[in-house]
Scaffold this motif. Structure first.
Motif, mmCIF file in Angstrom:
data_model
loop_
_atom_site.group_PDB
_atom_site.id
_atom_site.type_symbol
_atom_site.label_atom_id
_atom_site.label_comp_id
_atom_site.label_asym_id
_atom_site.label_seq_id
_atom_site.Cartn_x
_atom_site.Cartn_y
_atom_site.Cartn_z
ATOM 1 N N UNK A 157 -10.709 21.794 6.267
ATOM 2 C CA UNK A 157 -11.728 22.265 5.554
ATOM 3 C C UNK A 157 -12.281 23.356 6.159
ATOM 4 N N UNK A 158 -12.681 23.267 7.582
ATOM 5 C CA UNK A 158 -13.165 24.064 8.325
ATOM 6 C C UNK A 158 -12.337 24.744 9.551
ATOM 7 N N UNK A 159 -12.463 25.859 10.102
ATOM 8 C CA UNK A 159 -11.880 26.218 11.025
ATOM 9 C C UNK A 159 -12.117 25.424 12.493
ATOM 10 N N UNK A 160 -10.839 25.151 13.167
ATOM 11 C CA UNK A 160 -11.265 24.385 14.296
ATOM 12 C C UNK A 160 -11.713 25.740 15.441
ATOM 13 N N UNK A 161 -12.452 25.008 16.459
ATOM 14 C CA UNK A 161 -12.841 25.879 17.427
ATOM 15 C C UNK A 161 -11.885 26.662 18.178
ATOM 16 N N UNK A 162 -10.898 25.963 18.507
ATOM 17 C CA UNK A 162 -9.630 26.577 19.234
ATOM 18 C C UNK A 162 -8.327 26.010 18.749
ATOM 19 N N UNK A 163 -7.346 26.898 18.631
ATOM 20 C CA UNK A 163 -6.141 26.486 18.385
ATOM 21 C C UNK A 163 -4.867 26.978 19.323
ATOM 22 N N UNK A 164 -4.248 26.202 19.949
ATOM 23 C CA UNK A 164 -3.061 26.435 20.673
ATOM 24 C C UNK A 164 -1.809 26.532 19.817
ATOM 25 N N UNK A 165 -1.497 27.814 19.707
ATOM 26 C CA UNK A 165 -0.390 27.996 18.566
ATOM 27 C C UNK A 165 0.988 28.203 19.495
ATOM 28 N N UNK A 166 2.148 27.639 18.620
ATOM 29 C CA UNK A 166 3.541 27.755 19.038
ATOM 30 C C UNK A 166 3.710 26.789 20.483
ATOM 31 N N UNK A 167 3.117 25.646 20.515
ATOM 32 C CA UNK A 167 3.120 25.003 21.494
ATOM 33 C C UNK A 167 4.249 23.882 21.464
ATOM 34 N N UNK A 168 4.999 23.585 22.501
ATOM 35 C CA UNK A 168 6.048 22.529 22.583
ATOM 36 C C UNK A 168 5.194 21.359 23.101
ATOM 37 N N UNK A 169 4.822 20.385 22.268
ATOM 38 C CA UNK A 169 3.945 19.358 22.492
ATOM 39 C C UNK A 169 4.949 18.217 23.108
ATOM 40 N N UNK A 170 4.474 17.656 24.304
ATOM 41 C CA UNK A 170 5.227 16.575 24.881
ATOM 42 C C UNK A 170 4.543 15.452 24.424
ATOM 43 N N UNK A 171 5.271 14.717 23.318
ATOM 44 C CA UNK A 171 4.472 13.422 22.874
ATOM 45 C C UNK A 171 4.797 12.081 23.765
ATOM 46 N N UNK A 172 3.864 11.674 24.284
ATOM 47 C CA UNK A 172 4.002 10.534 25.184
ATOM 48 C C UNK A 172 3.930 9.217 24.304
ATOM 49 N N UNK A 173 3.889 9.321 23.205
ATOM 50 C CA UNK A 173 3.913 8.191 22.247
ATOM 51 C C UNK A 173 5.186 8.008 21.757
ATOM 52 N N UNK A 174 5.859 8.904 21.144
ATOM 53 C CA UNK A 174 7.128 8.909 20.346
ATOM 54 C C UNK A 174 8.234 9.373 21.456
ATOM 55 N N UNK A 175 7.932 9.751 22.427
ATOM 56 C CA UNK A 175 8.945 10.108 23.510
ATOM 57 C C UNK A 175 9.891 11.333 23.259
#
Length: 471
Positions: A15-33
């Motif tokens: 609904x509102x803009x974020x302060x910062x967006x990191x775009x096109x990131x390869x997120x290392x998900x330590x929850x799902x592996x």
């Protein structure tokens, strides 16, 4: 400035803009592996969400990897010989955003005042500092220390913010034989974590130690030892410091089945290694190069220590958690490109770009009290055998050797040809003139002498020399 819960929800819903967006990131998900390409939206100090978000500021990472900020679960900052703000400046470019410290070393010199100094100097820094209160001050009654921490002192410190529990319980004989002061310290923990320190402890003695409430150990040097402790429910802290390096020996312990009970720690890492090798990033890099699954390696430096210490707002990239993030290039080189702490960029390409607090803690008293004229290093020649400490490269355990002494007729002297040198410990807290003398093999010194007041655990002056005059 902290964000309200309502505003965080509003931004998470788009609904509102974020302060910062990191775009096109390869997120290392330590929850799902797994790893997935997405955007990371940050609102103030928190992660708002992952996905399609608009930001007041947008940074295109162009496919770089993003993982949670690293957490060192066991470190003595004073052993780096840096003040806390300078240590932060050294490790943040390497991705470490939180540390759990045990001010055991400074406490053995300055006591309660030393612990208070560390607590005060940990405030308002660009990384998070949590504290485990030292349990063994003094570490032993066989050496003179500068102070004594009583169970009542420990109970008082455990009430402080940022204190997570009781530091490494080195006095495991005191636990096993139910010494009243040790039992009082264990009881004072009152449900908080108690870290362990029990090299070689096994069998029923290990069972008793764990039954007392000790939850971890960072002193394992062999897989068999670590496996026994892990089977009994302990968390295994795999240490790779400046002196004790156990990573390669213990990596075979880590499997998909055991990894969630393991974490990486540095314990003691000196400035040279911090500059030349790095911090937790160097451990992760080495572990990956040695064949460990990269996501498991990162998990062991993020989610695992966060869960063990009850740091409930960090350790993974999850909406609502702190935006402590590391941006890196790839798993092979593992070069840190950016580090964010609480949504703010604090390091870029190996350089600290944050700000250090001008806050200065109270000055502590002088800690060096020696009366040189009362000191003698003479060892009378008696018999034809001496006990010699045998150094083990890369380890803090030693061997007992029995060797023939070299004498000048009246006294035993150092023998540089066989690398048998005189070693001494000089009491430095109370100017008693007390000196402990012995011999050491494996030091390799050919002339002169070396001395240090960094001498675990009571931190008297330890020195090794090729002659009494040089010492």
């Amino acid at each position: 400035m902290a964000i309200t819960l309502e505003d965080l929800i509003r931004i998470a819903r788009g609904e509102d803009e974020a302060d910062l967006v990191l775009k096109n990131a390869r997120v290392v998900n330590v929850f799902s592996g797994d790893i997935h390409v997405t955007n990371v939206a940050i609102a103030s100090t928190r992660i708002a969400g992952l996905g399609d978000y608009r930001g007041k500021v947008e940074i295109d990472l162009d496919g770089a990897y993003v993982c949670p900020g690293f957490i060192d679960g066991h470190v003595h900052i004073e052993s780096s010989m840096l003040r806390v703000p300078e240590f932060a400046r050294a490790v943040l470019p390497h991705g470490t955003t939180s540390v759990v410290i045990d001010p055991h070393e400074i406490a053995n010199v300055l006591g309660f005042d030393g612990i208070r100094y560390m607590l005060e100097s940990s405030k308002r820094n660009p990384f998070s500092v949590y504290v485990m209160v030292p349990s063994c001050v003094p570490a032993t009654d066989m050496e003179t220390s500068g102070a004594r921490i009583l169970p009542s002192d420990l109970a008082l410190l455990l009430k402080e913010n940022w204190v997570q529990g009781v530091g490494e319980m080195m006095n495991y004989p005191g636990v096993l034989f139910r010494e009243p002061s040790v039992m009082a310290k264990v009881r004072a923990a009152a449900g908080k974590r108690i870290d362990g320190h029990a090299p070689g402890l096994s069998g029923r003695d290990l069972m008793a130690y764990i039954a007392a409430g000790v939850g971890s150990d960072h002193e394992c040097t062999r897989v068999e030892e670590a496996k026994e402790k892990l089977r009994m429910g302990m968390y295994i802290m795999i240490r790779e410091g400046s002196t004790a390096r156990n990573l390669r020996d213990l990596l075979p312990l880590v499997t998909p089945a055991t990894a969630r009970r393991c974490m990486f720690v540095t314990d003691d890492r000196h400035p040279l290694e911090l500059l030349e090798e790095g911090h937790l990033d160097s451990i992760i890099r080495t572990a990956i190069a040695s064949g460990l699954d990269p996501i498991i390696a990162i998990q062991m430096a993020t989610l695992n220590p966060a869960e063990y210490f009850g740091l409930l707002d960090r350790g993974g990239i999850r909406p609502g958690w702190r935006a402590d993030l590391v941006v890196f290039d790839n798993f092979m080189d593992f070069r840190i490109l950016k580090v964010l702490r609480g949504g703010q960029i604090v390091a870029e390409r190996g350089r600290f770009v944050g700000s250090l607090s001008p806050h200065n803690p109270a000055i502590v008293r002088s800690s060096m009290n020696v009366h040189p004229p009362s000191i003698s290093f003479a060892v009378p020649a008696r018999g034809n055998r001496i006990r010699v400490i045998g150094l083990v490269p890369g380890q803090i355990v030693t061997q007992q050797l029995i060797m023939e002494p070299k004498t000048d007729g009246e006294f035993v002297v150092s023998d540089t040809e066989r690398d048998v040198l005189k070693i001494a410990v000089v009491e430095r807290h109370q100017a008693t003139g007390n000196v402990g003398l012995g011999f050491v093999h494996g030091f390799g010194l050919k002339r002169g002498a070396l001395a240090s007041s960094v001498a675990h655990d009571s931190h008297n002056i330890i020195l090794v020399g090729t002659s009494d005059d040089d010492m």
